[in-house]
Design an enzyme around this catalytic site. Structure first.
Site, PDB file in Angstrom:
ATOM      1  N   ASP A   1      37.032  45.653  41.823  1.00  0.00           N
ATOM      2  CA  ASP A   1      37.140  44.584  42.778  1.00  0.00           C
ATOM      3  C   ASP A   1      38.189  45.173  43.927  1.00  0.00           C
ATOM      4  O   ASP A   1      39.369  45.276  43.407  1.00  0.00           O
ATOM      5  CB  ASP A   1      37.630  43.310  42.190  1.00  0.00           C
ATOM      6  CG  ASP A   1      37.836  42.153  43.153  1.00  0.00           C
ATOM      7  OD1 ASP A   1      37.334  42.450  44.368  1.00  0.00           O
ATOM      8  OD2 ASP A   1      38.474  41.166  42.960  1.00  0.00           O
TER       9      ASP A   1
ATOM     10  N   SER B   1      36.196  39.872  38.958  1.00  0.00           N
ATOM     11  CA  SER B   1      36.549  39.423  40.183  1.00  0.00           C
ATOM     12  C   SER B   1      37.832  38.717  40.259  1.00  0.00           C
ATOM     13  O   SER B   1      38.349  38.157  39.204  1.00  0.00           O
ATOM     14  CB  SER B   1      35.429  38.755  41.195  1.00  0.00           C
ATOM     15  OG  SER B   1      34.454  39.415  41.199  1.00  0.00           O
ATOM     16  N   CYS B   2      38.632  38.928  41.552  1.00  0.00           N
ATOM     17  CA  CYS B   2      39.741  38.090  41.568  1.00  0.00           C
ATOM     18  C   CYS B   2      39.637  36.700  41.210  1.00  0.00           C
ATOM     19  O   CYS B   2      38.710  35.978  41.525  1.00  0.00           O
ATOM     20  CB  CYS B   2      40.025  38.319  43.126  1.00  0.00           C
ATOM     21  SG  CYS B   2      41.683  37.427  43.762  1.00  0.00           S
ATOM     22  N   PRO B   3      40.566  36.064  40.494  1.00  0.00           N
ATOM     23  CA  PRO B   3      41.979  36.621  40.077  1.00  0.00           C
ATOM     24  C   PRO B   3      41.811  37.324  38.720  1.00  0.00           C
ATOM     25  O   PRO B   3      43.039  37.677  38.217  1.00  0.00           O
ATOM     26  CB  PRO B   3      42.921  35.810  40.189  1.00  0.00           C
ATOM     27  CG  PRO B   3      41.720  34.287  39.621  1.00  0.00           C
ATOM     28  CD  PRO B   3      40.714  34.748  40.308  1.00  0.00           C
TER      29      PRO B   3
ATOM     30  N   ASP C   1      46.138  42.292  45.244  1.00  0.00           N
ATOM     31  CA  ASP C   1      46.482  41.283  44.027  1.00  0.00           C
ATOM     32  C   ASP C   1      47.533  42.138  43.133  1.00  0.00           C
ATOM     33  O   ASP C   1      48.732  41.470  42.781  1.00  0.00           O
ATOM     34  CB  ASP C   1      45.438  41.114  43.212  1.00  0.00           C
ATOM     35  CG  ASP C   1      44.589  40.102  43.919  1.00  0.00           C
ATOM     36  OD1 ASP C   1      44.906  39.605  44.713  1.00  0.00           O
ATOM     37  OD2 ASP C   1      43.410  39.913  43.587  1.00  0.00           O
TER      38      ASP C   1
END
Length: 79
Positions: free
Chosen positions: A39, A12-14, A45
């Site tokens: 994601d 998942s981010c980041p 992103d």
């Protein structure tokens, strides 16, 4: 030109962008990095990452929740 594959599915981010940034540092200018991610936030992103670093997002695709980004390392350091 060389091309490297980075599989960040399930992260998942980041983390996808952070891992891609680390991988890009080890590549020669003009080399390509293909990133596989799951994601949905990675779409925004990676666009922001390329805009801010000067690397190019040369291809993007999505198929059943799998996002594929092809990044090209900038030829010269950003000023």
């Amino acid at each position: 030109m060389s091309e490297t594959l980075l599989d960040v599915k399930g992260l998942s981010c980041p983390l996808p962008v952070l891992k891609a940034n680390k991988a890009m540092r080890g590549l020669a200018p003009g080399a390509k990095l293909t990133v596989l991610a799951t994601d949905p936030a990675s779409v925004a992103d990676f666009r922001a990452f390329c805009r801010e670093t000067g690397h190019a997002l040369v291809a993007f695709s999505e198929d059943q929740g799998l996002f594929r980004f092809v990044l090209k390392k900038r030829e010269e350091p950003a000023a």
